[in-house]
Design a protein around this motif. Sequence first.
Motif, PDB file in Angstrom:
ATOM      1  N   VAL A  57      35.254  56.586  31.079  1.00  0.00           N
ATOM      2  CA  VAL A  57      36.173  55.410  31.182  1.00  0.00           C
ATOM      3  C   VAL A  57      37.197  55.420  30.230  1.00  0.00           C
ATOM      4  N   THR A  58      38.465  55.364  30.573  1.00  0.00           N
ATOM      5  CA  THR A  58      39.481  55.187  29.428  1.00  0.00           C
ATOM      6  C   THR A  58      39.904  53.805  29.429  1.00  0.00           C
ATOM      7  N   PHE A  59      40.301  53.387  28.442  1.00  0.00           N
ATOM      8  CA  PHE A  59      40.882  51.963  28.581  1.00  0.00           C
ATOM      9  C   PHE A  59      42.162  51.893  27.572  1.00  0.00           C
ATOM     10  N   ALA A  60      43.047  51.310  28.080  1.00  0.00           N
ATOM     11  CA  ALA A  60      44.428  51.004  27.263  1.00  0.00           C
ATOM     12  C   ALA A  60      44.832  49.532  27.482  1.00  0.00           C
ATOM     13  N   LYS A  61      45.461  49.169  26.535  1.00  0.00           N
ATOM     14  CA  LYS A  61      45.849  47.678  26.675  1.00  0.00           C
ATOM     15  C   LYS A  61      47.388  47.745  26.088  1.00  0.00           C
ATOM     16  N   ASN A  62      48.259  46.594  26.798  1.00  0.00           N
ATOM     17  CA  ASN A  62      49.477  46.234  26.289  1.00  0.00           C
ATOM     18  C   ASN A  62      49.418  44.883  26.198  1.00  0.00           C
ATOM     19  N   HIS A  63      49.632  44.451  24.812  1.00  0.00           N
ATOM     20  CA  HIS A  63      49.680  42.774  24.571  1.00  0.00           C
ATOM     21  C   HIS A  63      51.125  42.905  24.148  1.00  0.00           C
ATOM     22  N   THR A  64      52.092  42.161  25.066  1.00  0.00           N
ATOM     23  CA  THR A  64      53.284  41.794  24.573  1.00  0.00           C
ATOM     24  C   THR A  64      54.007  40.740  24.981  1.00  0.00           C
ATOM     25  N   THR A  65      54.825  40.033  24.460  1.00  0.00           N
ATOM     26  CA  THR A  65      55.510  39.045  24.716  1.00  0.00           C
ATOM     27  C   THR A  65      56.551  39.297  25.823  1.00  0.00           C
ATOM     28  N   GLU A  66      56.462  40.431  26.266  1.00  0.00           N
ATOM     29  CA  GLU A  66      57.530  40.724  27.247  1.00  0.00           C
ATOM     30  C   GLU A  66      56.849  40.944  28.662  1.00  0.00           C
ATOM     31  N   HIS A  67      55.561  40.614  28.557  1.00  0.00           N
ATOM     32  CA  HIS A  67      54.833  40.816  29.709  1.00  0.00           C
ATOM     33  C   HIS A  67      55.496  40.474  31.054  1.00  0.00           C
ATOM     34  N   ARG A  68      55.837  39.209  31.257  1.00  0.00           N
ATOM     35  CA  ARG A  68      56.422  38.798  32.223  1.00  0.00           C
ATOM     36  C   ARG A  68      57.352  39.378  32.899  1.00  0.00           C
ATOM     37  N   ASP A  69      58.507  40.026  31.959  1.00  0.00           N
ATOM     38  CA  ASP A  69      59.365  40.802  32.501  1.00  0.00           C
ATOM     39  C   ASP A  69      59.096  42.183  33.042  1.00  0.00           C
ATOM     40  N   ILE A  70      58.048  42.639  32.635  1.00  0.00           N
ATOM     41  CA  ILE A  70      57.505  43.989  32.946  1.00  0.00           C
ATOM     42  C   ILE A  70      56.549  44.211  33.945  1.00  0.00           C
ATOM     43  N   GLN A  71      55.922  43.091  34.394  1.00  0.00           N
ATOM     44  CA  GLN A  71      54.721  42.963  35.148  1.00  0.00           C
ATOM     45  C   GLN A  71      54.925  43.596  36.671  1.00  0.00           C
ATOM     46  N   VAL A  72      55.925  43.120  37.497  1.00  0.00           N
ATOM     47  CA  VAL A  72      56.233  43.104  38.764  1.00  0.00           C
ATOM     48  C   VAL A  72      56.441  44.715  38.985  1.00  0.00           C
ATOM     49  N   ALA A  73      57.407  45.333  37.901  1.00  0.00           N
ATOM     50  CA  ALA A  73      57.828  46.662  38.221  1.00  0.00           C
ATOM     51  C   ALA A  73      56.507  47.719  37.875  1.00  0.00           C
ATOM     52  N   ALA A  74      55.774  47.172  36.678  1.00  0.00           N
ATOM     53  CA  ALA A  74      54.528  48.107  36.433  1.00  0.00           C
ATOM     54  C   ALA A  74      53.420  48.007  37.557  1.00  0.00           C
ATOM     55  N   MET A  75      53.149  46.837  38.241  1.00  0.00           N
ATOM     56  CA  MET A  75      52.269  46.516  39.102  1.00  0.00           C
ATOM     57  C   MET A  75      52.670  47.352  40.599  1.00  0.00           C
ATOM     58  N   THR A  76      54.192  47.342  40.812  1.00  0.00           N
ATOM     59  CA  THR A  76      54.350  47.931  42.080  1.00  0.00           C
ATOM     60  C   THR A  76      54.449  49.389  42.051  1.00  0.00           C
ATOM     61  N   ALA A  77      54.742  50.088  40.827  1.00  0.00           N
ATOM     62  CA  ALA A  77      54.691  51.351  40.856  1.00  0.00           C
ATOM     63  C   ALA A  77      53.721  52.159  41.671  1.00  0.00           C
ATOM     64  N   ASN A  78      53.791  53.229  42.110  1.00  0.00           N
ATOM     65  CA  ASN A  78      52.838  54.003  42.932  1.00  0.00           C
ATOM     66  C   ASN A  78      52.341  55.444  42.196  1.00  0.00           C
ATOM     67  N   PRO A  79      51.330  55.413  41.138  1.00  0.00           N
ATOM     68  CA  PRO A  79      50.412  54.486  41.039  1.00  0.00           C
ATOM     69  C   PRO A  79      50.715  53.481  40.018  1.00  0.00           C
TER      70      PRO A  79
END
Length: 110
Positions: A57-79
């Motif tokens: 199991v690999t684990f990656a994290k991105n803590h950023t103050t820009e999360h709100r601006d990138i979340q929709v594009a990042a979550m709608t990408a396939n994969p």
Amino acid sequence: MNMMKTIAAGTAVTIGIATAANADCGIAGGSVRVLANDFPALHAVVSKAEECASSAVTFAKNHTTEHRDIQVAAMTANPSEYTTAIVANSSIVPLLNEGLIRPLDDLVAM
């Protein structure tokens, strides 16, 4: 507000399950990729979840103050770029508008 309580409860259950299952957390394989705001409390939560990482199991994290601006594009990408996004009242609306929020009712009931 009720949705936030459900999300918070689901997160607590998930963390509780991860802690109870020890190092491998019962995840057979794959990856966990987390997007979160850059708050110390979220760093603590994500660091605890990071203990689930193993050779399978690999684990990656991105803590950023820009999360709100990138979340929709990042979550709608396939994969999707992330498997999990930690949200708050201010960042949940864009995800709701795009149908990217999965109800946690079944997990909370367990």
